[in-house]
Each structure stands twice: as C-alpha cells, then as structure tokens.
Write an enzyme that holds these catalytic residues in place. Structure first.
Site: not given
Ligand code: ZN
Length: 498
Positions: A264-265, A268, A294
């Site tokens: 997830h990170e 980003h 996101e």
């Molecule tokens: Zn996030």
C-alpha cells in the site's frame, strides 16, 4: 518569464522548503524520536506551520495573483503556468478565508480531541469524548461557513481534500456502489467458511519478513536507491522530494499483514517518486489529489497484491523465507489473502466490505456538519446502522463509533477519499488494459508495463489537474463505480463459488 510569476514561484519554493522541514520532522517523530521529545517537536512543527501560513496568506501573494489574472488567461489551464497560478490561488483563498483565530482554535481542539479520544477509546466510553467532538464539529461548521459553499456546509470540507467534490455526487456514486455490493456481501456472508487463512497466522521471523517486504518493493518497481522503508506504529508515506521518498510499515498478526501495508505505502511511494523533480517546490510539483494518491496505493495493495498472477510469481519468494509453507499452493495463498471476515473494524476490513465502513462514516459526518445529527445521538445511530449492514452491533464504543482517529481532529470530509481511491484505481486499470502490453503483463504477473503506464498518465502530470479532472482526462469520464464492481463480482464469485 513574467516577473510577477517568477516572484510567485519563489514564494512557492519558500513554502516547499518549510514543508520539507516539516515533513522530515514529522517522519523522524514517528520513526526515530523518543516519546519524551514530543513537546519540543510539537513546538517546532507549530512554528513552521505558522510561518508557512503567514507567507501563503500574505497580502503580497494576493497582489501577485491579482496582477497575474490577465496573464493567466492567455495560458492554457493545464500548462505549467496556468496550473501553477490556479493551484496557488486555491491554496491562498483557503488560507485567507479561515481567520487566524479559528485556525489556532482548531489546532488546540485537535490536540485536546486526540488526547481525549485516546482516553475514551481506552475506557470504551463515547460519553468521555462527546463534549470534545461537539466542539470539533462546531469549529468545522465555522470553517465551512468561512470557506463558503453553494449547497451544504459539508461540501466546503470535502473540497479541502478532493477539489470540486460535492456531497450529492459522493452520495450518488456511493448508492450505485452499495446497490451492487450488498448482494455480493450477502452471498459471501453465507459461505465465509469456504476460505481458510489459518496458515498465515502464527509466528514468523520479523527479520525474514523484512527481507520479503523489501523484495515486494523491488517487485513493484519502487526504487530503494531513491527512498527507504522503516517501521512505525502507523504505516505512512512521506515524499520529501522525488529522489527521497520514505515509507513505513508495521508487523501484524498474520504473515501478510506487513506485506500488504508495504505494498500500500509502496503504491503511494511510486507516485511520489514519479513526480517530475524539475517541478519540485512549484505549485504543481505535488500529486493531483488525495483520492488519486489513494488510487495508486490501493492499486498495488489490492488489484495487484491480491491477484492470482501476483501470487504465481511471489509465492516462491514467500516459501524461500518460510519453507514451512512449501506445501501451500498458489491457490491457497490467493484464497487466503482474499478471505472475507465481515469485521466491524474498518482498518481490519477486507477488500469486499471495506467500503461499507466508508459509506457509514461519510453519511454520519455529513449529517453532523449539516446540522441534521446531534453528537449525543451518534453512538445509537452508528450501532443501529452497523446492525442493519453487518448483522450484529458493536459490543462497545471502542469497536464502534470510537474506532477511528479521524473524528478526534479536524478531518471531516476525508473518509470518502478512501472509496474514491478504490473506484479510481479500477477505472484506471480498465483504461490501462486497453494497451496490449499492460494487459498481457498483468495476466503473466509482470506489472512493469502497468507501472510504466501509471507513471506516464498519472505521476508525471503531478498537479497539472485536480484529481477528478485527471481521472476524466485519462479515462474519459468522472467517478464511475462500475469497473470496480465488475472486478469485485468476478473475483469473489469465483473464490466463494456462488
Ligand atoms: Zn493510503
């Protein structure tokens, strides 16, 4: 270059340098700093924030923007110049509209709110937190008034997080998504026992997990020469500069808990690394919006990380570090990481039921901000709604209305970004797959072409567009939950066999 524009860029750079310092301090606070350093760090952070606000809200910026309005009209809205002025104006307008006393009051109420929320959650008692929440709602209502809106106060707060977003649009999109989602959730809920993830629970060496997580970052194309991974209590990403992007992760009670946080990170982080370095410090040098940010994290965490082709490739890396899982097939891993649990806790929710948590929070905060729901009635309304959707009510406020940090500060309007991230990600994937190479790669577990496409279409355009504008430019339409629904339907029907 126009002299006023040059001056505006200088001011933007100064703001970016202050933001850079704040970012490094914030990262350090969560990664390295002993808790006893907090008072000094809070003071340093507040000082930098105040300096930045003074610079941004100064009459000089107002005059420059005024002077540039004619020059701006001659530039295309999505040119570097046109977009820079527009973005600076948006930030300036928001900074001057909210009076300094209100900003200070909100900041104080947030820190008190956070401390009280921690205590209330510990005691599992909403009553302890209610007076602070009441105050926070009042202050955010004042902020909405100061910012201005056409239809309803909540629109003003939404716009802080996603430019141009309106509550009526959110509700419309959410209703479509909900209508498609609920029959799926109900069908899966009948067969929860069909998927087993017990083999992912237990004790796995954190040292080996760490190596696995670094491999996952390499696999998705995150450049560790231009960034790094650390540990923190709550995973986050800080992009100080495209050549210096910091990610954090945390270990949980399953083998894949840290892995999905990292993916997830990492998503980003890819966005931050893909921003053009030559635009750093200019008004357009940032990501287009939170929702778009996101979309990138959820793309790599869910659409890629929870796909079968990913596990066809990645299973061998897992069993390399954890040979005790050698007997587990690709299919076992694929099913386990997509297990649906119907958790009442948002941050533990699976991909299928996650958005139900967002619908609830969006609707309740909208009503509170618009004055249609009293804070004192919140737990009752929350519990009733949870019971209707999840079939059981929370046993206490800690697993109910007190579970999220967001309402302890001034972040109302933020929750919808999570679901918009999901929706955007599938609209983008649907578009990207029209390219043969991307589609073929995704089938074969080679996600490089997909990453390259995102870099060209999304990351490199940085802040030239708002999130919704960029979505429309790239996919040809605004927020549309259909690709996301189709993806969920195909996936869960197959896994749960109905
Ligand atoms: Zn996030």
């Amino acid at each position: 270059m126009d002299a006023s524009f040059k001056k505006l860029l200088d001011i933007s750079k100064e703001l970016a340098l202050l933001g850079y310092a704040q970012g490094v301090l914030g990262w350090d606070e969560q990664v390295n700093m002993p808790a006893t350093g907090a008072p000094a760090r809070a003071e340093a952070g507040a000082y930098l924030a105040q300096k930045a606000h003074e610079i941004l809200a100064s009459p000089q910026v107002g005059e420059l923007l005024e002077k540039l309005s004619g020059w701006e009209k001659a530039k295309a809205p999505d040119s570097f110049e046109g977009a820079s002025i527009r973005r600076m104006r948006r930030n300036y307008d928001k900074a001057v509209k909210i009076p300094a006393e209100l900003v200070a009051e909100m900041s104080r109420a947030s820190s008190e709110g956070f401390q009280t929320w921690l205590a209330a959650r510990q005691e599992k008692s909403f009553r302890i937190f209610a007076p602070k929440l009441q105050r926070l709602v009042e202050l955010q209502r004042q902020a909405a008034q100061a910012l201005g809106y056409e239809k309803e106060p909540y629109d003003a707060l939404l716009d802080l997080f996603e430019e141009g977003m309106k509550a009526a649009l959110v509700e419309g999109v959410f209703q479509k998504l909900e209508a498609g989602l609920m029959p799926l959730v109900q069908a899966v809920a009948q067969h929860l026992e069909r998927v087993d993830d017990r083999f992912l629970r237990g004790s796995f060496s954190e040292e080996d997990q760490w190596k696995l997580n670094l491999e996952a970052l390499d696999f998705i194309g995150f450049d560790r020469e231009r960034g790094r991974l650390d540990r923190s209590a709550h995973p986050f990403t800080s992009g100080f500069y495209p050549g210096d992007v910091r990610l954090t992760t945390r270990f949980g009670d399953t083998l894949t808990s840290a892995l999905f946080s990292t993916l997830h990170e990492g998503g980003h982080g890819l966005y931050e690394q893909g921003l053009p370095a030559e635009w750093w410090g200019t008004p357009v040098g940032e990501a287009s919006s939170l929702g778009m940010h996101e979309s990138q994290s959820r793309l790599w965490e869910n659409v890629v990380g929870r796909s079968r082709p990913f596990w066809e490739r990645f299973r061998a890396r897992v069993t390399h570090y954890f040979p005790e899982l050698e007997e587990r097939s690709v299919e076992d891993f694929y099913r386990a990481v997509n297990r649906v649990e119907m958790s009442l806790i948002r941050v533990e929710a699976d991909e299928l039921t996650y958005n139900l948590h967002i619908f609830l929070r969006f609707r309740l905060e909208r009503q509170m901000i618009n004055g249609q729901l009293e804070v004192k009635d919140l737990p009752e309304v929350w519990n009733q709604a949870v019971k209707e959707t999840w079939g059981r009510a929370p046993t206490h406020d800690g697993e109910g209305v007190l579970q999220d940090v967001h309402w302890s500060g001034t972040s109302m309007g933020y929750f919808p970004s999570y679901t918009f991230g999901n929706i955007y990600s599938l609209q983008l994937v649907e578009t990207a797959r029209r390219e043969e190479e991307v589609a073929r790669g995704m089938e074969a577990g080679d996600f490089q072409p997909l990453g390259k496409w995102m870099r060209e279409q999304i990351h490199k355009r940085a802040g030239l567009y708002s999130g919704m504008e960029l979505l429309e430019k790239v996919t040809g339409r605004g927020p549309d939950p259909q690709p996301y629904l189709a993806y969920l339907r195909t996936k869960y029907q197959e896994i749960y066999g109905f």
